[in-house]
Design an enzyme around this catalytic site. Structure first.
Site, short mmCIF file in Angstrom:
data_model
loop_
_atom_site.label_atom_id
_atom_site.label_comp_id
_atom_site.label_asym_id
_atom_site.label_seq_id
_atom_site.Cartn_x
_atom_site.Cartn_y
_atom_site.Cartn_z
N PRO A 1 -1.81 6.38 -4.01
CA PRO A 1 -0.67 5.72 -2.74
C PRO A 1 0.18 4.69 -3.45
O PRO A 1 -0.34 3.78 -4.07
CB PRO A 1 -1.93 5.47 -1.74
N CYS A 2 1.30 4.41 -2.65
CA CYS A 2 2.26 3.31 -2.77
C CYS A 2 1.47 2.01 -2.07
O CYS A 2 1.32 2.25 -0.67
CB CYS A 2 3.35 3.68 -2.24
N GLN A 3 1.05 1.03 -2.78
CA GLN A 3 0.42 0.06 -2.32
C GLN A 3 0.91 -1.32 -2.70
O GLN A 3 1.97 -1.41 -3.31
CB GLN A 3 -1.20 -0.08 -2.42
N TYR B 1 1.04 -3.84 -5.33
CA TYR B 1 0.41 -3.98 -6.51
C TYR B 1 0.68 -5.33 -7.16
O TYR B 1 0.07 -5.56 -8.54
CB TYR B 1 1.27 -2.95 -7.69
#
Ligand code: SAM
Length: 436
Positions: A86-88, A90
């Site tokens: 998932p795009c979180q 970072y």
């Protein structure tokens, strides 16, 4: 005789096995996989994975735990690490002393991938994410992707990426995802020019061809300065990248070598057949009644899919504003590829984003069946029919990927890996005197 190279894969965030299906079709063998859903007690994705591929080498547990507990070498060696994550956020929480590297925010899955790479050092990596990853977060455009590239550079990888719309390569869904491929510099080196790699000689260009920019532009590009030079320290990238920038510098294709980044806006070049939603729907024979839209709810569906401009009040600030959105095509056209399947695609309640089609046989409006959603991603029909509800099956397909796209990339990596691993095995054999 030099040892025969092996083509073993470890699959992270395996879901229902999209990567595995694709990579086995392109000659790879998955030796280890991990899948665990934090939000539910039932582990439907992992159960489906095991039902389809068997339990051998499969671990259903939090990857953050697994990569720490398995520093004891219970994860087998492999050549290729894959995963769709998932795009979180970072961002790097804090730098650690040189020997221990960097520390990201807790629960952020990128750091488990990073740790796995650090632990196992596979020669090849293939990751998949939503295309928003190239632009996020809004306050530091492109920072998250810059952190990932900088981490890969720090671990000794060169990388290339591409945003791929599956429909442009003949698949029946307009699913747009970024694929990031990396290989270890000390295994394959780079006997290539970054721009040629990007347009014609790289894994992505071979797997999914793009239009050449034409010779004048190509010549102009042959001795280019990189678009971006990343700081060698991911912590510094996290603190500074993209501050004050309204747009991300990362285009839909690019190459990174030792922190230097070349990036270009490219256009797909596909000569084969294009497929539409109707091609998939035409194969369906039996549609359960629950998939047809209840006439009493047609108005509710129409409202959600229709254009609107409405006054609303922000619940937190009390600020009044107009909310507006355009009209969605309804029913979804059968002569075009489907829109992206989202995790909320299943279930009977009306929604703006679920697909609705006019059933070709009966003329009635209906939702898509789980089998149709599976085929739109290139899974065999019935793949997720392993003991979960139809809504859950749709959720799995919202999380999954277009198998055929990964199959193309898997073949291109296989070609590169065969050359790299064979020459590496020869070198090792020469060094140890086992070559005959
Ligand atoms: C984008 S989906 C990948 C889907 C997969 N490529 C497929 O074909 O089905 C990400 C997956 O990561 C899993 N996941 C999320 N957090 C995890 C964690 N902490 N440990 C292991 N898996 C996790 C989710 O359950 C989900 O199935």
């Amino acid at each position: 005789m030099a040892p025969v190279p092996q083509f073993r894969v470890a699959e992270l965030f395996a879901g229902v096995g999209g990567f595995r299906l694709a990579l086995e079709r392109s000659g790879w063998g998955v030796v280890w996989s991990n899948q665990w859903e934090p939000s539910t007690k039932a582990q439907h994705a992992s159960d489906c994975y095991v039902a389809r591929f068997g339990p051998e080498g499969h671990v259903c547990d939090d990857i953050a735990k697994v990569v720490i507990e398995n520093a004891d070498a219970s994860i087998p060696d492999f050549e290729l690490l894959v995963g769709g994550f998932p795009c979180q956020d970072y961002s790097v929480a804090k730098p650690l002393p040189q020997a221990t590297g960097i520390q990201g925010k807790k629960g952020v899955l990128w750091w488990s991938i990073y740790r796995m790479l650090d632990l196992k050092r596979p020669p090849f990596v293939l990751l998949e994410n939503v295309d928003r990853l190239l632009k996020s977060p809004a306050i530091q455009r492109g920072r998250d992707f810059a952190i990932i590239l900088s981490c890969l550079a720090q671990l000794g990888y060169v990388a290339e990426w591409r945003v791929v719309n599956a429909a442009e390569y003949g698949f029946p869904q307009r699913r747009r995802r970024v694929f990031l491929y990396a290989h270890r510099l000390d295994h394959c080196g780079y006997q290539w020019h970054p721009i040629r790699r990007l347009y014609s000689e790289g894994v992505m260009a071979k797997a999914l061809p793009i239009k050449s920019p034409g010779s004048p532009r190509l010549n102009e590009l042959l001795a280019p300065e990189p678009t971006i030079e990343l700081d060698a320290n991911p912590y510094a990238v996290s603190q500074t990248f993209g501050i004050g920038q309204k747009i991300s510098p990362f285009e839909n294709a690019g190459v990174m070598i030792e922190g230097r980044v070349w990036t270009e806006k490219v256009v797909a070049a596909h000569r084969g057949k294009l497929r539409a939603l109707g091609d998939v729907v035409a194969k369906t024979e039996r549609i359960p009644e629950s998939f047809f839209i209840d006439p009493a709810r047609i108005e509710a569906w129409g409202y959600l899919k229709g254009p609107k401009r409405e006054p609303r009040t922000d619940k937190v600030t009390g600020h009044e504003y107009f909310y507006s959105e355009g009209k969605m095509a309804c029913p979804d056209p059968l002569d075009r590829p489907a829109r992206t399947i989202l995790t909320g695609e299943g279930g009977m309640s009306p929604s703006r984003f679920k697909h609705i089609i006019e059933d070709p046989a009966s003329g009635r409006l209906r939702r898509l069946t789980p089998e149709e959603l599976e085929e739109l991603n290139g899974f065999p029909r019935g793949w997720t029919n392993t003991g979960m509800s139809d809504t859950r099956r749709a959720f799995m397909m919202g999380n999954a990927l277009v198998v055929g796209i990964v199959e193309h990339i898997g073949r291109a990596i296989m070609d590169e890996a065969a050359t790299c691993l064979e020459s590496r095995a020869e070198q090792d054999a020469r060094r140890t005197g086992t070559h005959t």
